[in-house]
Write an enzyme that holds these catalytic residues in place. Structure first.
Site, short mmCIF file in Angstrom:
data_model
loop_
_atom_site.label_atom_id
_atom_site.label_comp_id
_atom_site.label_asym_id
_atom_site.label_seq_id
_atom_site.Cartn_x
_atom_site.Cartn_y
_atom_site.Cartn_z
CD GLN A 107 -32.50 -47.23 12.43
OE1 GLN A 107 -33.58 -47.57 12.08
NE2 GLN A 107 -32.05 -45.96 12.69
CG HIS A 139 -33.18 -35.12 22.30
ND1 HIS A 139 -33.56 -34.50 21.12
CD2 HIS A 139 -32.41 -36.25 21.83
CE1 HIS A 139 -33.22 -34.81 19.93
NE2 HIS A 139 -32.48 -35.91 20.51
N GLY A 159 -37.16 -35.27 11.66
CA GLY A 159 -36.30 -33.93 11.82
C GLY A 159 -35.35 -33.96 10.53
CG HIS A 179 -37.11 -36.85 20.09
ND1 HIS A 179 -35.93 -37.27 20.76
CD2 HIS A 179 -36.98 -37.66 19.08
CE1 HIS A 179 -35.25 -38.10 19.97
NE2 HIS A 179 -35.85 -38.49 18.98
CE LYS A 184 -29.49 -34.89 15.02
NZ LYS A 184 -28.59 -35.80 14.37
CD GLN A 204 -34.08 -41.19 9.78
OE1 GLN A 204 -33.67 -42.40 10.18
NE2 GLN A 204 -34.95 -40.47 10.41
CG MET A 217 -34.65 -45.56 16.62
SD MET A 217 -33.15 -46.27 16.09
CE MET A 217 -32.06 -45.29 16.24
N GLY A 218 -36.45 -43.70 20.72
CA GLY A 218 -36.34 -43.26 22.41
C GLY A 218 -35.48 -42.43 22.58
CB ALA A 219 -32.38 -41.47 23.88
O1 PAF Z 1 -34.51 -41.24 13.40
C1 PAF Z 1 -34.73 -42.26 14.00
O2 PAF Z 1 -34.85 -42.03 15.27
C2 PAF Z 1 -34.80 -43.64 13.32
O3 PAF Z 1 -33.74 -43.64 12.22
C3 PAF Z 1 -36.22 -43.97 13.01
C4 PAF Z 1 -36.97 -43.00 11.83
C5 PAF Z 1 -37.04 -43.90 14.17
C6 PAF Z 1 -36.35 -45.25 12.22
O4 PAF Z 1 -35.88 -46.39 13.34
#
Ligand code: PAF
Length: 284
Positions: free
Chosen positions: A60, A33, A146, A36, A148, A152, A29-31
């Site tokens: 979400q 660091h 990840g 990532h 963390k 998910q 979702m960007g941002a």
């Molecule tokens: O973990 C995330 O950044 C989000 O939940 C994902 C997997 C990109 C889905 O929007």
């Protein structure tokens, strides 16, 4: 690095590659660091083509203020992806992802309504829906997530198994700052003092790990120990639970720990920012 602004551009990029090309997807979702970066570094040697997606998925977020406050750093994100030698970035808009009349979503089952799901109703339906759409559109052989976000990761892996999706999910270890705080896009929203207070999450988890290694195998006592770490903290504890890492259900002391490792999960709010973390108890 190619920028793919909609599904049509993505499909044109994707169709150049035959079925023996290993496409690796890192949904974000960007941002972006350093944590990532470890996902991309893991993917690079394993994949012929590394594809990132950057999409702040409205489905979400149960709270619009949380969605609005989510950090948006597109210019820095693209510079970082370029440095990480990413081949292409899919940057859909909400309309591209969910055209008018869109109504279907993925039901995560019971495991989706506990822990993060209890604190954020509808969150995992939103996550699984967008992840399934990304898998369908990008057709990756591998996708990187990840640890963390342990719940998910668990739910994505189960969706892949349950819906017979033809790809491999690669879990990547949690990256931490030197003082133990897990990297998260949300850390940027904390003041300096809240950033220090946030260390209580890692302190509580490591207290549980030490107690477990010292022979405390009663999950409720380990949970009480984690909760007690918040006694003199300004952080607002959302949950502290010990779970069976295979089923993602609450651990019971009669479980054979050697077959079903346990994981300690924690989440708390600080200055309105929801933070989460987890650690495995004992050896995997
Ligand atoms: O973990 C995330 O950044 C989000 O939940 C994902 C997997 C990109 C889905 O929007």
């Amino acid at each position: 690095m190619e920028l793919l602004h909609n599904n049509a551009e993505l499909q044109a990029w994707r169709q150049q590659f035959s079925s023996d090309t290993t496409v690796g997807l890192i949904p974000t979702m960007g941002a972006l660091h350093r944590a990532h970066a470890t996902l991309f570094d893991t993917a690079r040697p394993e994949c012929d083509q590394v594809l990132a997606s950057v999409f702040i998925n409205p489905l979400q977020f149960e709270r619009t203020d949380d969605l609005k406050a989510y950090p948006r750093t597109m210019e820095q994100d693209l510079a970082m992806l370029e440095r990480l030698n990413v081949d292409a970035v899919y940057l859909p808009t909400p309309d591209d992802m969910y055209p008018a009349g869109y109504a279907t979503s993925v039901e995560p089952g019971l495991n989706g309504s506990q822990f993060e799901g209890a604190a954020r109703p509808g969150h995992f339906a939103g996550v699984l829906t967008v992840v399934l759409k990304l898998f369908q559109r990008c057709r990756p052989a591998m996708a990187y997530f990840g640890q963390k976000d342990a719940q998910q990761l668990f739910l994505v892996r189960r969706m892949v198994r349950d819906l017979d999706l033809p790809l491999t999910i690669q879990p990547c270890a949690t990256l931490r700052e030197d003082d133990g705080l897990a990297f998260s896009s949300r850390n940027a929203r904390l003041s300096a003092s809240a950033r220090q207070e946030a260390l209580v999450l890692h302190r509580a988890l490591t207290a549980a790990v030490k107690a477990f290694e010292g022979g405390e195998h009663h999950p409720r006592k380990l949970e009480a120990l984690m909760r007690s770490c918040f006694d003199s903290s300004n952080a607002d504890l959302a949950y502290a639970d010990v779970i069976d890492d295979i089923t993602f259900e609450s651990a019971s002391e009669s479980d054979p720990i050697s077959d079903h490792p346990w994981r300690a999960l924690i989440a708390a709010r600080l200055e309105g920012v929801h933070l989460l973390d987890n650690l495995l108890l004992g050896t995997p």
